[in-house]
Scaffold this motif. Structure first.
Motif, PDB file in Angstrom:
ATOM      1  N   SER A 136       0.859  -1.164  -0.010  1.00 48.00           N
ATOM      2  CA  SER A 136       0.202   0.042   0.010  1.00 48.00           C
ATOM      3  C   SER A 136       0.712   1.079  -0.144  1.00 48.00           C
ATOM      4  CB  SER A 136      -0.865  -0.109   1.368  1.00 48.00           C
ATOM      5  OG  SER A 136       0.059  -0.062   2.391  1.00 48.00           O
ATOM      6  N   GLY A 137       0.301   2.415  -0.111  1.00 50.28           N
ATOM      7  CA  GLY A 137       0.923   3.770  -0.320  1.00 50.28           C
ATOM      8  C   GLY A 137       0.592   4.412  -1.456  1.00 50.28           C
ATOM      9  N   ASP A 138       1.336   5.630  -1.327  1.00 47.89           N
ATOM     10  CA  ASP A 138       1.169   6.713  -2.526  1.00 47.89           C
ATOM     11  C   ASP A 138       1.802   6.074  -3.965  1.00 47.89           C
ATOM     12  OD1 ASP A 138       0.483   9.152  -3.806  1.00 47.89           O
ATOM     13  OD2 ASP A 138       2.772   9.392  -3.523  1.00 47.89           O
ATOM     14  N   PRO A 139       1.036   6.037  -4.832  1.00 47.71           N
ATOM     15  CA  PRO A 139       1.602   5.246  -6.078  1.00 47.71           C
ATOM     16  C   PRO A 139       2.854   6.272  -6.614  1.00 47.71           C
ATOM     17  CG  PRO A 139      -0.914   5.428  -6.213  1.00 47.71           C
ATOM     18  CD  PRO A 139      -0.332   6.064  -5.179  1.00 47.71           C
ATOM     19  N   ALA A 140       2.728   7.338  -6.400  1.00 46.21           N
ATOM     20  CA  ALA A 140       3.776   8.175  -7.232  1.00 46.21           C
ATOM     21  C   ALA A 140       5.143   7.820  -6.366  1.00 46.21           C
ATOM     22  CB  ALA A 140       3.538   9.469  -7.041  1.00 46.21           C
ATOM     23  N   ASP A 141       4.967   7.727  -4.915  1.00 49.07           N
ATOM     24  CA  ASP A 141       6.083   7.345  -3.943  1.00 49.07           C
ATOM     25  C   ASP A 141       6.587   5.977  -4.433  1.00 49.07           C
ATOM     26  OD1 ASP A 141       7.820   7.753  -1.956  1.00 49.07           O
ATOM     27  OD2 ASP A 141       6.700   6.162  -0.730  1.00 49.07           O
ATOM     28  N   LYS A 142       5.647   5.115  -4.565  1.00 50.90           N
ATOM     29  CA  LYS A 142       6.130   3.710  -4.859  1.00 50.90           C
ATOM     30  C   LYS A 142       6.781   3.735  -6.304  1.00 50.90           C
ATOM     31  CE  LYS A 142       2.284   0.947  -4.708  1.00 50.90           C
ATOM     32  NZ  LYS A 142       1.233   0.242  -4.384  1.00 50.90           N
TER      33      LYS A 142
END
Length: 108
Positions: free
Chosen positions: A76-82
């Protein structure tokens, strides 16, 4: 306590283990209980067996990092960060292990 500068098989094993888990040598050597970066490079220059094992550990580390990309993508998490985390790892492993992960270039 001073940083270790004398080679020992036990210290080498710690270095190899951490590299095999994808940890860059510069980061490992930033720890107070690890030898400095230039010391490790000197060991690689002067000790053929150490150099071979270190190269192998770094290669294994690229495979670990590739698996880490899947873990990050599935998490999980922010797609841009990933995306940034994955792209950074892919670029590094593509350089560090071009044979397995580099861009395939076709010459026509």
């Amino acid at each position: 306590m001073a940083r270790p500068s004398s080679f020992s098989p036990e210290l080498a094993e710690v270095l190899f283990e951490r590299q095999a888990k994808g940890e860059p040598l510069a980061l490992i050597c930033s720890d107070d209980d690890m030898p400095c970066f230039t010391t490790v490079w000197r060991w690689e220059r002067d000790n053929e067996e150490f150099r071979k094992l270190s190269v192998r550990a770094r290669e294994l580390g690229t495979h670990f990092m590739a698996g880490d990309c899947i873990r990050i993508a599935d998490g999980s998490g922010d797609p841009a960060d990933k995306r940034i985390k994955i792209d950074t790892r892919l670029r590094l492993i593509g350089k560090w292990n071009a044979k397995n992960y580099g861009e395939k270039v076709s010459h026509v």
